[in-house]
Motif scaffolding. Structure first.
Motif, PDB file in Angstrom:
ATOM      1  N   SER A   4      22.434  89.072  86.355  1.00 29.10           N
ATOM      2  CA  SER A   4      20.982  89.010  86.145  1.00 29.10           C
ATOM      3  C   SER A   4      20.566  87.890  85.212  1.00 29.10           C
ATOM      4  O   SER A   4      19.372  87.722  84.943  1.00 29.10           O
ATOM      5  CB  SER A   4      20.480  90.351  85.594  1.00 29.10           C
ATOM      6  N   GLY A   5      21.554  87.156  84.690  1.00 25.48           N
ATOM      7  CA  GLY A   5      21.235  86.024  83.826  1.00 25.48           C
ATOM      8  C   GLY A   5      21.054  86.368  82.366  1.00 25.48           C
ATOM      9  O   GLY A   5      20.568  85.532  81.592  1.00 25.48           O
ATOM     10  N   TRP A   6      21.423  87.589  81.966  1.00 24.60           N
ATOM     11  CA  TRP A   6      21.364  87.921  80.551  1.00 24.60           C
ATOM     12  C   TRP A   6      22.277  86.982  79.765  1.00 24.60           C
ATOM     13  O   TRP A   6      23.309  86.522  80.266  1.00 24.60           O
ATOM     14  CB  TRP A   6      21.813  89.360  80.317  1.00 24.60           C
ATOM     15  N   GLU A   7      21.904  86.728  78.512  1.00 25.37           N
ATOM     16  CA  GLU A   7      22.722  85.888  77.642  1.00 25.37           C
ATOM     17  C   GLU A   7      23.572  86.692  76.676  1.00 25.37           C
ATOM     18  O   GLU A   7      24.614  86.218  76.211  1.00 25.37           O
ATOM     19  CB  GLU A   7      21.832  84.932  76.841  1.00 25.37           C
ATOM     20  N   SER A   8      23.123  87.914  76.345  1.00 27.79           N
ATOM     21  CA  SER A   8      23.857  88.713  75.366  1.00 27.79           C
ATOM     22  C   SER A   8      23.928  90.162  75.823  1.00 27.79           C
ATOM     23  O   SER A   8      23.037  90.660  76.520  1.00 27.79           O
ATOM     24  CB  SER A   8      23.196  88.626  73.988  1.00 27.79           C
ATOM     25  N   PHE A   9      25.014  90.817  75.392  1.00 33.23           N
ATOM     26  CA  PHE A   9      25.233  92.227  75.721  1.00 33.23           C
ATOM     27  C   PHE A   9      25.822  92.872  74.477  1.00 33.23           C
ATOM     28  O   PHE A   9      26.933  92.546  74.061  1.00 33.23           O
ATOM     29  CB  PHE A   9      26.197  92.354  76.904  1.00 33.23           C
ATOM     30  N   VAL A  10      25.055  93.757  73.848  1.00 36.38           N
ATOM     31  CA  VAL A  10      25.457  94.366  72.580  1.00 36.38           C
ATOM     32  C   VAL A  10      25.977  95.775  72.838  1.00 36.38           C
ATOM     33  O   VAL A  10      25.223  96.655  73.257  1.00 36.38           O
ATOM     34  CB  VAL A  10      24.290  94.409  71.575  1.00 36.38           C
ATOM     35  N   MET A  11      27.265  95.962  72.584  1.00 38.71           N
ATOM     36  CA  MET A  11      27.888  97.272  72.729  1.00 38.71           C
ATOM     37  C   MET A  11      28.012  97.920  71.359  1.00 38.71           C
ATOM     38  O   MET A  11      28.118  97.228  70.337  1.00 38.71           O
ATOM     39  CB  MET A  11      29.265  97.128  73.376  1.00 38.71           C
ATOM     40  N   MET A  13      26.176  80.426  83.011  1.00 34.42           N
ATOM     41  CA  MET A  13      26.491  80.629  81.594  1.00 34.42           C
ATOM     42  C   MET A  13      27.216  81.947  81.406  1.00 34.42           C
ATOM     43  O   MET A  13      26.889  82.948  82.048  1.00 34.42           O
ATOM     44  CB  MET A  13      25.198  80.629  80.770  1.00 34.42           C
ATOM     45  N   PRO A  14      28.220  81.987  80.522  1.00 36.59           N
ATOM     46  CA  PRO A  14      28.888  83.265  80.253  1.00 36.59           C
ATOM     47  C   PRO A  14      27.960  84.225  79.519  1.00 36.59           C
ATOM     48  O   PRO A  14      26.978  83.824  78.897  1.00 36.59           O
ATOM     49  CB  PRO A  14      30.082  82.858  79.376  1.00 36.59           C
ATOM     50  N   LEU A  15      28.284  85.489  79.618  1.00 37.60           N
ATOM     51  CA  LEU A  15      27.526  86.540  78.936  1.00 37.60           C
ATOM     52  C   LEU A  15      28.200  86.809  77.591  1.00 37.60           C
ATOM     53  O   LEU A  15      29.344  87.257  77.546  1.00 37.60           O
ATOM     54  CB  LEU A  15      27.518  87.808  79.789  1.00 37.60           C
ATOM     55  N   ASN A  16      27.515  86.533  76.504  1.00 39.67           N
ATOM     56  CA  ASN A  16      28.076  86.785  75.177  1.00 39.67           C
ATOM     57  C   ASN A  16      28.079  88.280  74.895  1.00 39.67           C
ATOM     58  O   ASN A  16      27.031  88.923  74.887  1.00 39.67           O
ATOM     59  CB  ASN A  16      27.254  86.059  74.099  1.00 39.67           C
ATOM     60  N   VAL A  17      29.268  88.826  74.656  1.00 39.97           N
ATOM     61  CA  VAL A  17      29.429  90.257  74.413  1.00 39.97           C
ATOM     62  C   VAL A  17      29.662  90.485  72.926  1.00 39.97           C
ATOM     63  O   VAL A  17      30.574  89.900  72.333  1.00 39.97           O
ATOM     64  CB  VAL A  17      30.604  90.826  75.225  1.00 39.97           C
ATOM     65  N   PHE A  18      28.841  91.320  72.339  1.00 35.95           N
ATOM     66  CA  PHE A  18      28.983  91.687  70.934  1.00 35.95           C
ATOM     67  C   PHE A  18      29.512  93.122  70.885  1.00 35.95           C
ATOM     68  O   PHE A  18      28.778  94.060  71.213  1.00 35.95           O
ATOM     69  CB  PHE A  18      27.643  91.591  70.201  1.00 35.95           C
ATOM     70  N   PHE A  19      30.781  93.277  70.499  1.00 35.92           N
ATOM     71  CA  PHE A  19      31.320  94.617  70.335  1.00 35.92           C
ATOM     72  C   PHE A  19      31.113  94.999  68.883  1.00 35.92           C
ATOM     73  O   PHE A  19      31.811  94.531  67.991  1.00 35.92           O
ATOM     74  CB  PHE A  19      32.806  94.690  70.711  1.00 35.92           C
ATOM     75  N   THR A  20      30.116  95.829  68.638  1.00 38.65           N
ATOM     76  CA  THR A  20      29.725  96.169  67.273  1.00 38.65           C
ATOM     77  C   THR A  20      30.198  97.573  66.925  1.00 38.65           C
ATOM     78  O   THR A  20      30.164  98.483  67.757  1.00 38.65           O
ATOM     79  CB  THR A  20      28.199  96.070  67.083  1.00 38.65           C
ATOM     80  N   VAL A  21      30.623  97.743  65.680  1.00 37.46           N
ATOM     81  CA  VAL A  21      31.147  99.022  65.205  1.00 37.46           C
ATOM     82  C   VAL A  21      30.435  99.395  63.911  1.00 37.46           C
ATOM     83  O   VAL A  21      30.454  98.629  62.942  1.00 37.46           O
ATOM     84  CB  VAL A  21      32.670  98.944  64.950  1.00 37.46           C
ATOM     85  N   ASP A  22      29.795 100.556  63.902  1.00 38.30           N
ATOM     86  CA  ASP A  22      29.180 101.065  62.677  1.00 38.30           C
ATOM     87  C   ASP A  22      30.241 101.835  61.889  1.00 38.30           C
ATOM     88  O   ASP A  22      30.897 102.734  62.430  1.00 38.30           O
ATOM     89  CB  ASP A  22      28.012 101.994  63.001  1.00 38.30           C
ATOM     90  N   VAL A  23      30.387 101.479  60.627  1.00 37.08           N
ATOM     91  CA  VAL A  23      31.406 102.082  59.768  1.00 37.08           C
ATOM     92  C   VAL A  23      30.690 102.938  58.728  1.00 37.08           C
ATOM     93  O   VAL A  23      29.975 102.421  57.871  1.00 37.08           O
ATOM     94  CB  VAL A  23      32.270 101.000  59.094  1.00 37.08           C
ATOM     95  N   GLU A  24      30.896 104.253  58.811  1.00 40.83           N
ATOM     96  CA  GLU A  24      30.161 105.197  57.972  1.00 40.83           C
ATOM     97  C   GLU A  24      31.102 106.261  57.418  1.00 40.83           C
ATOM     98  O   GLU A  24      32.153 106.527  58.006  1.00 40.83           O
ATOM     99  CB  GLU A  24      29.074 105.890  58.802  1.00 40.83           C
ATOM    100  N   ILE A  25      30.680 106.872  56.329  1.00 38.70           N
ATOM    101  CA  ILE A  25      31.426 107.988  55.732  1.00 38.70           C
ATOM    102  C   ILE A  25      30.480 109.176  55.618  1.00 38.70           C
ATOM    103  O   ILE A  25      29.411 109.069  55.005  1.00 38.70           O
ATOM    104  CB  ILE A  25      31.977 107.616  54.341  1.00 38.70           C
TER     105      ILE A  25
END
Length: 319
Positions: free
Chosen positions: A234-241, A1-13
């Protein structure tokens, strides 16, 4: 299974001080959202452009409480930038804004983290944030991240009560142990707590017994790609950056940070070349599921970590 990568960006002022806030806000908005430099805008516009250059998807968590003081127009502008570039908008809250309003939301100061507030107060904060994002043009918000990763189980209860199905506030390196949701050890993959799916920020072991988050400005290109490979194997399903809308700027917020810009471009090229193994995902169309089994922590390479230490030292010299 592919590893789902979440590229997350916090937007703040962040204004340069909480006094003279009305005077400081316009400059802070330009600096943290657009990031103007002599070489162009290196805030959100550059982040969006680089993601799009490589056909990648990002999930942007917008801090919305500032709109209680400065109105919906600046928030609408941010939402328009992100959605206009084809990326997702979700909710981010920094309760520092709670007592910076003309009339504080609550009669007594509670603190600067979500978990400093009661369940009812957290629910009200989330309601205000969601309503402002919807008014700004983002009707579908399915995920949340607490400012400073300062959440607890009551935050998840409040999210569930407000129809937010997913959270990514848990960081095993920052306040993870005090979140109250660890059960027998650090969380590495998705779990369901209080009716909400928790997608932990990913982390890797850089030194024996020490973990570092998968954050663009905090890890080298080698560490990030080695962690991705290790997670997939390692069989992880998700990777949150994690990143922030201003991370391509140096510490002065007036110039591009050449090391982080190059790191981001290289990372995006890697994800583009290997999209079959590491597809970038969002939360809007995600069918969340609990990770089966017991995920194991992953390790980086000491050589990559040493390089990062030298690289970060160079950044401080250049800033």
């Amino acid at each position: 299974m592919p590893l789902n990568v979440f590229f997350t960006v916090d937007v703040e002022i962040w204004p340069e001080g909480w006094d003279r806030l009305d005077e400081r806000f316009p400059g802070a908005f330009r600096r943290y959202i657009y990031g103007p430099t002599g070489r162009g805008d290196y805030g959100l516009p550059m982040t969006l452009q680089i993601l799009n250059d490589h056909g990648l998807r990002g999930a942007f968590f917008i801090e919305a409480l500032f709109a209680l003081r400065f109105g919906i127009q600046p928030l609408t502008e941010i939402v328009g930038l992100i959605q206009g570039a084809g990326h997702e908008v979700h909710l981010h809250l920094h309760p520092e804004w709670v007592d910076k309003l003309e009339q504080p939301l609550f009669p007594k100061r509670r603190g600067h983290l979500m978990r400093s507030f009661s369940l009812d107060e957290q629910s009200r904060l989330i309601q205000w944030g969601l309503s402002h994002l919807r008014a700004a043009g983002a009707p579908q918000v399915k995920a949340f991240r607490a400012g400073g990763y300062g959440f607890n189980a009551e935050t998840l209860q409040a999210l569930a009560a407000n129809g937010v199905a997913m959270d990514t506030s848990y960081n095993p390196c920052v306040r993870g142990e005090t979140s109250g949701i660890e059960k027998g050890g650090k969380l590495w993959q998705a779990v369901q707590v209080e009716g909400v799916y928790e997608y932990p920020v990913s982390a890797f072991e850089d030194w024996p017994g020490h973990f570092r988050p998968a954050q663009l400005a905090a890890a080298s290109y080698g560490e990030l790609t080695k962690a991705l490979v290790a997670a997939e194997q390692s069989g992880w399903e998700s990777f949150v950056m994690v990143s922030h809308g201003f991370e391509l700027l140096d510490r002065t917020r007036t110039r591009p940070d050449p090391i982080v810009v190059q790191r981001f471009r290289r990372l995006c090229r890697f994800l583009e070349r290997h999209r079959d193994l590491y597809p970038t995902q969002g939360f809007l169309e995600l069918a969340p599921r609990i990770f089966p089994g017991e995920p194991q922590p992953i390790q980086s390479n000491v050589a990559y970590t040493v390089f990062r230490v030298l690289e970060q030292a160079s950044r401080r010299v250049l800033a």
